[in-house]
Design an enzyme around this catalytic site. Structure first.
Site, mmCIF file in Angstrom:
data_model
loop_
_atom_site.group_PDB
_atom_site.id
_atom_site.type_symbol
_atom_site.label_atom_id
_atom_site.label_comp_id
_atom_site.label_asym_id
_atom_site.label_seq_id
_atom_site.Cartn_x
_atom_site.Cartn_y
_atom_site.Cartn_z
ATOM 1 N N HIS A 61 -6.189 4.923 -4.672
ATOM 2 C CA HIS A 61 -6.631 3.622 -4.385
ATOM 3 C C HIS A 61 -8.309 4.653 -3.833
ATOM 4 O O HIS A 61 -9.312 3.816 -3.692
ATOM 5 C CB HIS A 61 -6.191 2.916 -3.639
ATOM 6 C CG HIS A 61 -5.608 2.044 -3.992
ATOM 7 N ND1 HIS A 61 -4.280 0.795 -3.105
ATOM 8 C CD2 HIS A 61 -5.133 1.658 -5.438
ATOM 9 C CE1 HIS A 61 -3.292 0.594 -3.688
ATOM 10 N NE2 HIS A 61 -4.350 0.930 -5.343
ATOM 11 N N MET A 89 7.205 4.773 -7.565
ATOM 12 C CA MET A 89 6.517 5.346 -7.777
ATOM 13 C C MET A 89 4.826 4.662 -6.778
ATOM 14 O O MET A 89 4.399 4.332 -7.174
ATOM 15 C CB MET A 89 5.723 5.533 -8.880
ATOM 16 C CG MET A 89 6.643 6.073 -9.986
ATOM 17 S SD MET A 89 6.443 6.676 -11.494
ATOM 18 C CE MET A 89 5.143 7.786 -10.895
ATOM 19 N N HIS A 112 7.893 -6.775 11.305
ATOM 20 C CA HIS A 112 8.993 -8.054 12.186
ATOM 21 C C HIS A 112 8.864 -9.156 11.590
ATOM 22 O O HIS A 112 8.677 -10.503 11.433
ATOM 23 C CB HIS A 112 7.698 -8.373 13.812
ATOM 24 C CG HIS A 112 8.573 -8.656 13.987
ATOM 25 N ND1 HIS A 112 9.402 -9.790 14.241
ATOM 26 C CD2 HIS A 112 8.575 -7.615 15.281
ATOM 27 C CE1 HIS A 112 10.074 -10.339 15.786
ATOM 28 N NE2 HIS A 112 9.677 -8.672 16.543
ATOM 29 N N HIS A 152 -0.689 5.269 -6.326
ATOM 30 C CA HIS A 152 0.768 5.020 -6.903
ATOM 31 C C HIS A 152 0.517 4.967 -8.345
ATOM 32 O O HIS A 152 -0.291 5.043 -9.204
ATOM 33 C CB HIS A 152 1.010 3.337 -7.244
ATOM 34 C CG HIS A 152 0.218 2.111 -7.110
ATOM 35 N ND1 HIS A 152 -0.096 2.072 -8.474
ATOM 36 C CD2 HIS A 152 -1.224 1.985 -6.418
ATOM 37 C CE1 HIS A 152 -1.165 0.753 -8.785
ATOM 38 N NE2 HIS A 152 -1.800 1.242 -7.333
ATOM 39 N N CYS A 153 1.978 4.994 -9.295
ATOM 40 C CA CYS A 153 1.253 4.562 -11.195
ATOM 41 C C CYS A 153 1.252 3.596 -11.283
ATOM 42 O O CYS A 153 1.594 2.788 -10.862
ATOM 43 C CB CYS A 153 3.103 5.165 -10.868
ATOM 44 S SG CYS A 153 3.210 5.711 -13.341
ATOM 45 N N ASP A 172 -3.081 6.040 -9.886
ATOM 46 C CA ASP A 172 -4.289 5.658 -10.045
ATOM 47 C C ASP A 172 -3.956 5.992 -8.169
ATOM 48 O O ASP A 172 -3.581 5.674 -7.308
ATOM 49 C CB ASP A 172 -3.766 3.763 -9.804
ATOM 50 C CG ASP A 172 -5.095 3.385 -9.364
ATOM 51 O OD1 ASP A 172 -5.900 3.394 -8.183
ATOM 52 O OD2 ASP A 172 -4.656 1.930 -9.188
ATOM 53 N N GLU A 176 0.709 -5.364 19.665
ATOM 54 C CA GLU A 176 2.186 -5.574 19.478
ATOM 55 C C GLU A 176 3.156 -5.388 17.648
ATOM 56 O O GLU A 176 3.078 -5.133 18.007
ATOM 57 C CB GLU A 176 2.161 -7.470 19.786
ATOM 58 C CG GLU A 176 2.190 -8.929 18.877
ATOM 59 C CD GLU A 176 2.498 -9.699 19.597
ATOM 60 O OE1 GLU A 176 1.804 -10.624 19.442
ATOM 61 O OE2 GLU A 176 3.648 -9.890 19.679
ATOM 62 N N THR A 177 2.544 -5.938 17.163
ATOM 63 C CA THR A 177 2.137 -6.164 15.864
ATOM 64 C C THR A 177 1.721 -6.285 14.949
ATOM 65 O O THR A 177 0.271 -6.726 15.532
ATOM 66 C CB THR A 177 3.346 -7.493 15.015
ATOM 67 O OG1 THR A 177 4.012 -7.721 15.830
ATOM 68 C CG2 THR A 177 3.686 -7.323 13.756
ATOM 69 N N HIS A 214 4.037 8.105 -17.352
ATOM 70 C CA HIS A 214 3.698 8.049 -16.065
ATOM 71 C C HIS A 214 2.307 8.300 -15.760
ATOM 72 O O HIS A 214 1.513 8.981 -16.805
ATOM 73 C CB HIS A 214 4.369 8.524 -15.458
ATOM 74 C CG HIS A 214 5.272 8.336 -14.845
ATOM 75 N ND1 HIS A 214 5.965 6.848 -14.848
ATOM 76 C CD2 HIS A 214 6.996 9.282 -15.385
ATOM 77 C CE1 HIS A 214 7.578 7.750 -14.889
ATOM 78 N NE2 HIS A 214 7.752 8.939 -15.606
ATOM 79 N N HIS A 230 6.054 -3.258 13.475
ATOM 80 C CA HIS A 230 6.172 -3.374 14.956
ATOM 81 C C HIS A 230 7.008 -2.704 15.627
ATOM 82 O O HIS A 230 8.222 -2.385 15.499
ATOM 83 C CB HIS A 230 7.181 -5.012 15.368
ATOM 84 C CG HIS A 230 7.433 -4.946 16.370
ATOM 85 N ND1 HIS A 230 6.492 -5.404 17.583
ATOM 86 C CD2 HIS A 230 8.310 -4.783 17.441
ATOM 87 C CE1 HIS A 230 6.449 -5.680 18.760
ATOM 88 N NE2 HIS A 230 8.508 -5.842 18.578
ATOM 89 N N HIS A 276 6.768 0.501 -12.367
ATOM 90 C CA HIS A 276 7.393 1.894 -11.606
ATOM 91 C C HIS A 276 6.559 2.377 -10.422
ATOM 92 O O HIS A 276 7.391 2.023 -9.512
ATOM 93 C CB HIS A 276 6.096 2.522 -12.417
ATOM 94 C CG HIS A 276 6.519 3.096 -13.692
ATOM 95 N ND1 HIS A 276 6.534 4.239 -14.308
ATOM 96 C CD2 HIS A 276 6.751 2.290 -15.248
ATOM 97 C CE1 HIS A 276 6.942 4.715 -15.753
ATOM 98 N NE2 HIS A 276 7.124 3.089 -15.765
#
Lengths: 291, 367
Positions: B120, B171, B327, B155-156, B118, B300-301, B115, B276, B166
């Site tokens: 971001h 992950m 939503h 994340h992996c 990464d 709203e969303t 494993h 939402h 993964h």
């Protein structure tokens, strides 16, 4: 349209607020006999008696929400009701006879496991088939009958109404429904959730049971008596760890249906057997039973 | 199964050989104070300052990879999960801009696969993935500088087809890099919160047998081929918050109070989502999650792009039960993406009141 969808969900989710159930102790002592009609389904006779019953549905008084009234109901006659929920094997016999819709994949077919993921229509189809097959009259119990037979397993869902703060009732209901007994939704063998004082098995386990009672909105007078009622029979009462209201064609309520409620784990049913009239008894004796 | 595992391991070994080997650094080369943070499982977030007067630090975290079988719905469907610290999502790590994040990634020998991670929020080496690939029984320490503010997915990403598998096996988690002066509304006014929740959404792809029932597997490797076939159809069997349908409902419902402002961080490492809050709103929403941009207000969303984390604040104004959903209501209700907020407080009749309870429709007037 979305609003309509949400309204519909909300309707189906209107909490059944049933109340404290002082169950008359004389209900116990039920006579039990099994499979007398050859169906293999044991029937329990709950002796005549009384039940303190929180009425199902929604209630208003003077144009405002009101608490569900508590009524005292007397059953003059004994109630003959299945000891167990209808098993998946018994239901499958109805499917094989072409009278019932198939169970969903994943439902274990066994004589000691309940038929689950069945709709109200499925339950009625089975009752009709079983009645034709046996010459007896089987039907779903009313909510009152279920409460009567369930005895101490019937939980009063009465909640006070605070018209100044509707959220109190929602939160109280949510918390109550969240008090789900641990164990999850996996269907278990008959008897896993015990026998009540009337000899009925597995009440208020992880299978909720359909009743014939429609969702009804009652308008109450000042004395708490219903002065008018409007029923929606597209939504029926289901009974179990808590009372719930489920649309009649739903087979699996677990996905919710309520945006903010706690849904039943499984939907199953058990049936009431009507006392035989002398006509049907004679007909049966002569082997000319209906169906 | 052994063959598959061997294949997976040899693929990893090849990746390791390709990976650039970086020189190990002395632990004290930065001459900065260090702070070790114990991570907590989502939806909760470890204690942190919203704004800080302290100078930059080296913040130490440990992520331990745990491959394990989990239950992902009320029906008892099992799933071979791969997780950071045992939870789906992995824990939210909170630091401030200019801090150094020092992560030790542990891959215990009890696991079956290599494993890595990464980030971001990090710059270079595929977000650190190139420098962190560890086999079962190994661990690695990576340090990166938090140069950009916002909420970011980690994340992996162990190479090739292992990457999406993964990620949709659990992950993924998130990092929140706060501005040192705290959040603002983009016009200089501080935005503060009374509590923070982290919701990690996953799209899951569980294979079915010939009868249509969900299949169970004894190890991740055994589930791989079937799972990839389901993944490639792009139709998830489950869309869940925090690892299981209903994980944030009932007794595990999120809680708040009227008058309280809640920060909700929402990550989706693989697929788009549309949070939402039914009955509520987003007061300040960093839809893309990046605090150098002014937040949108009164939403709203909002939209969480797959591969990102967003942040929203909301001050609860009314008590009751709220549903927090994606939503796409099919995903929310049928596939599992629903959480609940239980909010205590006093009802505000001015905001909403039932003027007349449901009753019969009156007959039409005839005159």
């Amino acid at each position: 349209m979305l609003i309509a969808f949400k309204l519909k969900l909300a309707l189906a989710c209107v909490a059944g607020l049933a109340g404290p159930l002082a169950v008359a102790p004389l209900l116990s002592d039920a006579g039990i006999r099994g499979g007398a009609d050859g169906t293999g389904q044991a029937i329990v006779e709950v002796r005549a008696g009384n039940v303190s019953y929180r009425v199902a549905g929604d209630f208003t008084r003077n144009g405002r929400q009101a608490a569900a009234p508590l009524r005292h109901i007397t059953f003059q006659e004994p109630l003959a009701i299945m000891k167990h929920q209808v098993s998946s094997a018994d239901y499958q016999a109805c499917v094989d006879a072409g009278a019932c819709r198939s169970l969903d994949r994943g439902v274990v077919i066994a004589p000691d496991r309940p038929a689950v993921q069945v709709s109200w229509h499925d339950a009625n189809a089975y009752a009709g088939w079983l009645s034709r097959k046996t010459g007896e009259h089987y039907r779903l119990p009313t909510d009152e009958e279920w409460a009567f037979a369930a005895g101490s397993r019937f939980s009063d869902d009465g909640l006070p109404v605070d018209n100044d703060d509707p959220s109190k009732r929602w939160i109280a209901r949510y918390e109550r429904e969240s008090e789900r007994k641990p164990g999850g939704g996996d269907v278990r063998a008959f008897g896993s959730f015990g026998i009540n004082e009337n000899g009925l098995a597995d009440l208020a386990g992880n299978v909720w049971e359909w009743t014939s009672t429609c969702f009804t909105r009652h308008r109450l007078d000042d004395a708490g008596e219903t002065v008018s009622a409007r029923s929606n029979c597209g939504v029926r009462v289901v009974q179990g760890q808590h009372r719930s209201y489920v649309t009649d064609f739903i087979r699996d309520a677990r996905a919710g249906g309520c945006a903010a409620g706690v849904p039943p784990d499984n939907l199953g049913f058990r049936l009431v057997r009507e006392p035989q009239s002398w006509v049907s008894a004679v007909a049966k004796a002569l082997h000319i039973a209906r169906g | 199964m052994l063959t598959r595992r061997a294949a997976l391991l040899s693929a990893a070994a090849a990746a390791l050989m390709l990976a650039v080997s970086a020189p190990a650094k002395a632990a004290d080369d930065l001459k900065l104070p260090r702070q070790k943070v114990e991570l907590v499982a989502p939806p909760f977030v470890h204690a942190h300052e919203q704004a800080t007067k302290q100078g930059p630090k080296i913040i130490e975290f440990t992520l331990t990879v745990e491959e394990k079988k989990v239950v992902i719905d009320e029906k008892g469907t099992t799933f071979q999960a791969m997780t950071f610290n045992g939870s789906m999502p992995g824990p939210l790590m909170v630091v401030h801009e200019g801090d150094y994040v020092e992560v030790t990634l542990v891959n215990p020998a009890s696991n079956s696969m290599p494993h890595n991670v990464d980030f971001h929020s990090a710059t270079g080496a595929l977000g650190g993935a190139e420098l962190t690939l560890v086999n079962p029984g190994e661990q690695v320490t990576l340090r990166w500088k938090a140069t950009r503010t916002g909420t970011f997915v980690y994340h992996c990403a162990p190479g090739g087809p292992m990457i999406p598998w993964h990620v949709v096996s659990g992950m993924a988690g998130a990092v929140m890099v706060l501005p040192r002066e705290g959040l603002t509304d983009g016009k200089g006014k501080p935005v503060k919160y009374d509590r923070a929740y982290y919701i990690g959404e996953f799209d899951l792809y569980v294979p079915r047998d010939e009868k249509g029932n969900f299949k169970a597997y004894d190890s991740p490797g055994e589930s791989y081929n079937d799972t990839v076939e389901v993944m490639k159809k792009l139709t998830p069997t489950h869309v869940v918050f925090n690892g299981k349908a209903g994980a944030l409902t009932g007794k595990s419902a999120l809680t708040s109070k009227v008058g309280e402002t809640v920060l909700i961080v929402h990550s989706q490492a693989n697929r788009d989502s549309r949070p939402h809050l039914i009955g509520g709103h987003g007061d300040h929403v960093w839809e893309t999650g990046k605090f150098s941009n002014a937040p949108e207000t009164g939403l709203e969303t909002w939209f969480i792009r797959g591969g990102s984390a967003g942040a929203a604040t909301y001050k609860f104004l009314q008590p009751g039960i709220y549903a927090y959903v994606t939503h796409n209501l099919i995903e929310a209700v049928e596939l599992g993406a629903t959480a609940h907020f239980k909010v205590e407080g006093k009802w505000n009749d001015d905001l909403m009141t039932q003027v007349k309870a449901p009753s019969e429709i009156p007959p039409a007037k005839t005159n």
